[in-house]
Structure formats: C-alpha cells, structure tokens
Motif scaffolding. Structure first.
Motif, mmCIF file in Angstrom:
data_model
loop_
_atom_site.group_PDB
_atom_site.id
_atom_site.type_symbol
_atom_site.label_atom_id
_atom_site.label_comp_id
_atom_site.label_asym_id
_atom_site.label_seq_id
_atom_site.Cartn_x
_atom_site.Cartn_y
_atom_site.Cartn_z
ATOM 1 N N ASP A 181 5.981 -0.419 11.619
ATOM 2 C CA ASP A 181 5.048 -0.897 10.595
ATOM 3 C C ASP A 181 3.670 -1.249 11.150
ATOM 4 O O ASP A 181 3.354 -2.410 11.411
ATOM 5 N N PHE A 182 2.848 -0.225 11.279
ATOM 6 C CA PHE A 182 1.476 -0.392 11.757
ATOM 7 C C PHE A 182 0.479 -0.465 10.600
ATOM 8 O O PHE A 182 -0.693 -0.172 10.767
ATOM 9 N N GLY A 183 0.967 -0.871 9.440
ATOM 10 C CA GLY A 183 0.116 -0.923 8.256
ATOM 11 C C GLY A 183 -1.044 -1.890 8.361
ATOM 12 O O GLY A 183 -2.078 -1.703 7.713
ATOM 13 N N LEU A 184 -0.907 -2.949 9.152
ATOM 14 C CA LEU A 184 -1.985 -3.928 9.322
ATOM 15 C C LEU A 184 -2.727 -3.761 10.642
ATOM 16 O O LEU A 184 -3.630 -4.537 10.952
ATOM 17 N N TYR A 205 0.784 -1.221 0.000
ATOM 18 C CA TYR A 205 0.000 0.000 0.000
ATOM 19 C C TYR A 205 0.821 1.278 0.000
ATOM 20 O O TYR A 205 0.323 2.330 -0.405
ATOM 21 N N GLY A 206 2.058 1.203 0.458
ATOM 22 C CA GLY A 206 2.826 2.430 0.620
ATOM 23 C C GLY A 206 4.255 2.336 0.129
ATOM 24 O O GLY A 206 4.771 1.248 -0.153
ATOM 25 N N LYS A 251 -7.229 3.299 5.578
ATOM 26 C CA LYS A 251 -6.338 2.475 6.398
ATOM 27 C C LYS A 251 -5.005 3.188 6.626
ATOM 28 O O LYS A 251 -4.427 3.119 7.706
ATOM 29 N N PHE A 252 -4.526 3.867 5.580
ATOM 30 C CA PHE A 252 -3.267 4.610 5.693
ATOM 31 C C PHE A 252 -3.406 5.732 6.710
ATOM 32 O O PHE A 252 -2.541 5.933 7.562
ATOM 33 N N LEU A 253 -4.511 6.472 6.635
ATOM 34 C CA LEU A 253 -4.752 7.559 7.582
ATOM 35 C C LEU A 253 -4.910 7.015 9.003
ATOM 36 O O LEU A 253 -4.497 7.655 9.977
#
Length: 260
Positions: free
Chosen positions: A164-167, A35-36, A67-69
């Motif tokens: 990494d808090f992406g999930l 995603y990023g 989700k990114f925000l």
C-alpha cells in the motif's frame, strides 16, 4: 447514486478487458480505499493469484489520478525491495489500473490481534532492524512511504513485505525537522521513522497484560529498559528525533549490543 453507476460501469469494462486481453479472470473485489479499488485475479491455467488495483471513477479527472500513477512508478522503482511486483499497467478508457503480485501471509495486525502472536524485546529489535534496512534503501531512492502501519506490513516465513504505497511521496529535502507539525503527513524520512516507533510499540504490547484498570502511558505500562524507551521516544519525536533511517539503525545496533 451517480457515483455508484459510474463504478458499476467501470467494473463491467474492467471485467471485459481482463477477459479479452489477459490470461486472468476476476475472482472478487477484495478492498476499497479512498482512491482505489482492488480485485483478486486468478490465472486461468496456473491458478496463480494476482491483484488488480484501479482508480475510482470519481477521481479520474482529479490530482488523485496523478497520485495513483505515482504509486505505480514507486512500486516499479523499488522492485528490488520486498514490495509487490508490478506485472502490468494501463488504462480502461481514462481510468488507470495496474496488476501486481499477490503477497501471501498475515499482516502484523492480523498476527497480533487475530493469531495473538507475541513479540519479545529481542523479536521487536530484530523486526525493527529489518524494517530499517528496507527503509534506508527506500529513502535513498527518494521515496517515503508515509503509511508504515501494521496493516501494511505482511509477515510470511519470517520475511516482511511492505504494501500500500497510496500515500507515498517523494522526499522533500527542504523540509526541516523542527518545523514538522504532523509527522504522519510529512514528505520526510521522519514520517516513516515516526511510524516505526508505533510499529515497535504494537509489537512490544503483544506481551503486555494489564495489571490495573487505570489508564497509564506506554512508558509506565511497558516499563522498558531506559535505553529502549529513549530510542522509541526519539522515533516518536518526544525526544530529539533521528535525522534519518541510517542514524536510527546505528543507534539500534548500539541498543541491541546492550539488550540482546
């Protein structure tokens, strides 16, 4: 090809924005996920490093933007914990980005597989308790990380930082443990506890030397004290799982009293 052109466009816009609106310059791109995209920045005067993460262009009109925000919001909510600090956030056109602390040090993955660092049972229990202490506060804030793998935990000067808090997601208190099929994706504290079990196994395997070419279970290969094996099996949901991180810490303290 269209996707690559869009990313190139936003790379140019990003470079222009950083040059015009901040005191940083972009050194290089350092990572790319689903995603990023992440970039290493350097302060023009002090040389201090920071990291900028932006959403990929193809996700700017999807739910992944939310989700990114949310990821940024989680990092700000947990700013008292050892997680990267957020220094700036904003949009480049409709694409969100944020600048955060550059955390130095090696991940546990690098420590084990590149530096060949080893962790005894005592070391493993100590690191597990440190991670549980962080986890308890994180869960009290209603957040579950869901990706506490050894590449996402940095170790420097014996201190941990979670990245990494992406999930990550908000805890859903309606989720019943006995109905969880995939703990990795569950919006429940069980997800992080499950990851903790694997974290412990990676550390314990760092001292393991195979004596046979035959594939065996971790229980057979590591031959751990029964109380420690039972503890890990509870984390991995092989036995009745812990309901939360507080219960896991209480049992860990009993375990440490017997083994340390």
């Amino acid at each position: 090809m269209i996707s690559l052109l869009k990313e190139s466009k936003y790379d140019r816009l990003l470079e222009q924005f950083i040059h015009t609106n901040t005191s940083y310059s972009i050194i290089n791109r350092i990572g790319e996920g689903s995603y990023g995209i992440a970039y290493l920045l350097e302060h023009k005067k002090t040389g201090k490093k920071t990291v900028l993460k932006r959403l990929k262009a193809k996700h700017r009109h999807t739910k992944n933007k939310l989700k990114f925000l949310q990821e940024v919001m989680f990092l700000k909510t947990l700013s008292s914990l050892p997680v990267p600090k957020v220094y700036m956030e904003g949009f480049i056109e409709e694409l969100p980005f944020y600048i955060m602390e550059h955390v130095e040090g090696d991940t546990f993955e690098q420590a084990i597989f590149e530096r060949h660092e080893t962790f005894s049972i005592v070391d493993t229990l100590t690191k597990t308790e440190e991670l549980l202490n962080i986890m308890i506060i994180m869960h009290e804030q209603g957040i579950v990380h869901r990706d506490l793998r050894i590449p996402n935990i940095i170790l420097k000067n014996d201190n941990m930082t979670i990245i990494d808090f992406g999930l990550a997601t908000k805890i859903d208190h309606s989720v019943r443990i006995d109905q969880i099929d995939n703990p990795k994706k569950a919006a429940s504290p069980v997800s992080d506890l499950y990851a903790l079990g694997h974290f412990m196994l990676f550390l314990l395997y760092s001292t393991y030397s195979p004596t046979s070419k035959k594939s065996r279970s971790w229980q057979e290969e590591l031959a751990l004290p029964t109380i420690l094996q039972n503890y890990i099996e509870q984390l991995l949901m092989i036995q009745t799982p812990f309901p939360n991180a507080i219960a896991a810490k209480k049992q860990l303290q009993i375990l440490k009293a017997e083994l340390v």
